[in-house]
Design an enzyme around this catalytic site. Structure first.
Site: not given
Ligand code: KDG
Ligand code: MG
Length: 402
Positions: A147, A159, A210, A212, A236, A262, A283, A339, A402
């Site tokens: 990633r 981030y 990602d 986010h 992602e 996630e 995820r 991951e 975030w």
């Protein structure tokens, strides 16, 4: 066999973890992870004050019934605190069951479906060249999937990019710090990162990214389209997923595969995403998704719609979750990728584990149960320390995802 007692421990060997140990009258015990980043003590209280008293005297083999008892029986369903607590119980019970049957957990979940579990690592840098060096370091360690995140010109912090030296850890000690965000700058810069990575590393390496949750669906569609020439393994969390319908708009504009979940704690967070084939990878984890019992069901639903799994595995998921996830990953048919972020040396010492990494793949190990232990005496040397994820604001101060 009966549950004799259960104990919740909060420790901080580098970062905070909540651990549940369930003990039986036959001397066997099982371990579950109950860590919810930045809200650890809420789950610890949920377990010790409300769940543990209900477990005493129950048969630990009744994983389905106990799961339903804690989910339906509470009246208040879902939510990250509730589902993380239920997960800790569920994973600990599966651990006991596998130990009692003297077999690694994956054998209770269908047995081996593959020879190893492919995992991706995190390459972060302040700029494209630093990220490129971090990707190269992963290739040296034989990762097949990486990633990539990098700093954005004009933004002081980003981030996924460490502020100081040392590996990236999402939570920071003390009260939440603040980051600044500009989707416009990010959208201009990110394709340049992946263009450079493909020039440097060629086409074989799996590259992931990602977002986010920081983009609107149409911005996510634009980014996915811009990244198509670099054929990412996935993009992602392109947009917040409370509005599942929003992903229809992304799908209309790009063939870049999408991973999400996630922060999901129930299959009801993803039912439309799965059944309308709006995502490619789910995820959700055995930790925040409520345990192995519901994750088996979520994965089966996903399998019917060509959605694969890609379990979250950041540092705020303890080695217990990593161990349990690897057994799950090894057993289900529609596993996609796992991951991996390295824990601190202190964390690995507090949670000795059977899982190993070699040539891009993890093995959960052959120890009966999920193969992760907990050194309580050592854990006592690392008391809880207040820590939070940072919050994120746009350039004009508006609070943003975030
Ligand atoms: O608790 C939140 C972290 O685990 C998260 O920020 C890490 O986005 C993340 C990821 O993909 O690992
Ligand atoms: Mg993420």
């Amino acid at each position: 066999m009966k549950i004799r007692g259960a104990k919740v421990t909060v420790c901080s060997p580098g970062r905070n973890f909540v651990t549940l140990k369930i003990e039986t009258d036959e001397g066997l015990s099982g371990l579950g992870d109950a860590t919810l980043n930045g809200r650890e003590l809420a789950v610890a209280s949920y377990l010790s004050d409300h769940v543990v008293p209900c477990l005493i005297g129950r048969d630990p083999f009744q994983t389905e019934d106990i799961w339903q008892y804690l989910y339906r029986g509470a009246y208040w369903r879902k939510g990250p605190v509730t589902m993380t607590a239920i997960s800790a119980v569920d994973v600990a019970l599966w651990d006991i069951k596998a130990k009692a049957l003297n077999t690694p957990l994956y054998n209770l979940l269908g047995g081996r479906s593959r020879t190893g579990v492919m995992a991706y690592g995190h390459a972060n840098g302040r700029d494209i060249s630093e990220t490129s060096d971090a990707v190269a370091a992963h290739l040296d360690r034989k990762f097949l999937a990486v990633r990539a995140q990098c700093g954005i010109p004009g933004l002081p912090t980003t981030y996924g990019v460490p502020k100081g030296e040392g590996p990236y850890e999402p939570a920071e000690k003390g009260l939440p710090s603040e980051h600044v965000w500009s989707s416009e700058k990010y959208l201009l810069h990110t394709p340049k990162l992946f263009e450079q990575l493909r020039v440097t590393f060629g086409d074989d390496l799996h590259l992931l990214h990602d977002c986010h949750h920081r983009l609107t669906p149409i911005q996510a569609g634009r980014l996915g389209k811009a990244l198509e020439p670099y054929h990412l393994f996935w993009m992602e969390d392109p947009t917040p997923a409370e509005l599942q319908e929003g992903f229809r708009l992304i799908r209309r504009h790009t063939t870049t595969p999408i991973a999400v979940g996630e922060v999901f704690n129930s299959v009801w967070d993803a039912n439309l995403l799965i059944t309308e084939q709006l995502i490619d990878y789910l995820r959700m984890t055995v930790l925040h998704g409520g345990g192995i019992t519901p994750m088996k069901k979520a994965a089966s639903l996903a399998e019917m719609y060509h959605v694969q799994t890609g379990c979250h595995g950041a540092t705020d998921l303890s080695p217990i979750t990593m161990g349990a996830a690897l057994h799950f990953d090894l057993a289900i048919n529609n596993f996609g990728i796992q991951e991996y972020m390295p824990h601190t040396k202190e964390t690995d010492e507090v949670f000795p584990h059977a899982y190993t990494f070699r040539d891009g793949f993890f093995q959960p190990g052959e120890t009966p149960g999920h193969g992760v232990d907990f050194n309580e005496a050592l854990a006592a040397k690392f008391p809880y320390e207040r820590a939070y994820l940072p919050v994120n604001r746009k350039l004009d101060g508006t609070l943003w995802d975030w």
